[in-house]
Design a protein around this motif. Sequence first.
Motif, mmCIF file in Angstrom:
data_model
loop_
_atom_site.group_PDB
_atom_site.id
_atom_site.type_symbol
_atom_site.label_atom_id
_atom_site.label_comp_id
_atom_site.label_asym_id
_atom_site.label_seq_id
_atom_site.Cartn_x
_atom_site.Cartn_y
_atom_site.Cartn_z
ATOM 1 N N THR A 144 0.840 -1.195 0.000
ATOM 2 C CA THR A 144 0.000 0.000 0.000
ATOM 3 C C THR A 144 0.872 1.241 0.000
ATOM 4 O O THR A 144 1.694 1.425 0.903
ATOM 5 C CB THR A 144 -0.927 0.004 1.224
ATOM 6 N N LEU A 145 0.659 2.103 -0.976
ATOM 7 C CA LEU A 145 1.504 3.286 -1.113
ATOM 8 C C LEU A 145 1.442 4.195 0.108
ATOM 9 O O LEU A 145 2.453 4.794 0.489
ATOM 10 C CB LEU A 145 1.088 4.086 -2.343
ATOM 11 N N ASP A 146 0.285 4.330 0.711
ATOM 12 C CA ASP A 146 0.192 5.304 1.797
ATOM 13 C C ASP A 146 0.866 4.822 3.076
ATOM 14 O O ASP A 146 0.848 5.527 4.080
ATOM 15 C CB ASP A 146 -1.253 5.748 2.040
ATOM 16 N N ASP A 147 1.479 3.653 3.041
ATOM 17 C CA ASP A 147 2.301 3.188 4.158
ATOM 18 C C ASP A 147 3.761 3.577 3.993
ATOM 19 O O ASP A 147 4.584 3.291 4.877
ATOM 20 C CB ASP A 147 2.211 1.666 4.305
ATOM 21 N N SER A 148 4.101 4.205 2.849
ATOM 22 C CA SER A 148 5.490 4.541 2.551
ATOM 23 C C SER A 148 5.610 5.988 2.103
ATOM 24 O O SER A 148 4.683 6.544 1.517
ATOM 25 C CB SER A 148 6.026 3.651 1.433
ATOM 26 N N ASP A 149 6.762 6.577 2.379
ATOM 27 C CA ASP A 149 7.107 7.834 1.734
ATOM 28 C C ASP A 149 7.419 7.501 0.283
ATOM 29 O O ASP A 149 8.149 6.542 0.006
ATOM 30 C CB ASP A 149 8.332 8.471 2.384
ATOM 31 N N MET A 150 6.884 8.284 -0.632
ATOM 32 C CA MET A 150 7.063 7.998 -2.050
ATOM 33 C C MET A 150 7.843 9.115 -2.719
ATOM 34 O O MET A 150 7.718 10.294 -2.332
ATOM 35 C CB MET A 150 5.701 7.864 -2.736
ATOM 36 N N GLY A 151 8.637 8.758 -3.718
ATOM 37 C CA GLY A 151 9.425 9.778 -4.392
ATOM 38 C C GLY A 151 9.561 9.519 -5.872
ATOM 39 O O GLY A 151 9.399 8.390 -6.338
#
Length: 126
Positions: free
Chosen positions: A28-35
């Motif tokens: 799940t993307l919202d569990d990670s900082d994304m860049g």
Amino acid sequence: EVQMVESGGGSVQAGGSLRLSCTASGFTLDDSDMGWYRQAPGNECELVSSIDTDGSTWYADSVKGRFTISQGNAENTVYLQMNSLKTEDTAGYYCAADILSGVTACDGSAWREGYWGQGTQVTVSS
């Protein structure tokens, strides 16, 4: 299987716009900082923009005011809207889960497998 797939790159004239997408599966993307990172030939890999789990965003000075990062949790996708593109924006663009410093090559070697996308090329012509 964990993977991220980018899309939306292409060729555009200076002043034009593109929107890059990075869709994740297996996490799940919202569990990670994304860049979003990018690398042009002869240049080091650079972080262009990031979005934290709390929604805070960051931009490199070179793209501030022109690029916008956002996240669609329902789609499990992170976006990079790029406006007023310049020839110096020409590069391969890569999305990543977790923001790492000291990265010189955009090859994903510093990330866990699947947490680095395959890249999409952006070419801006004058």
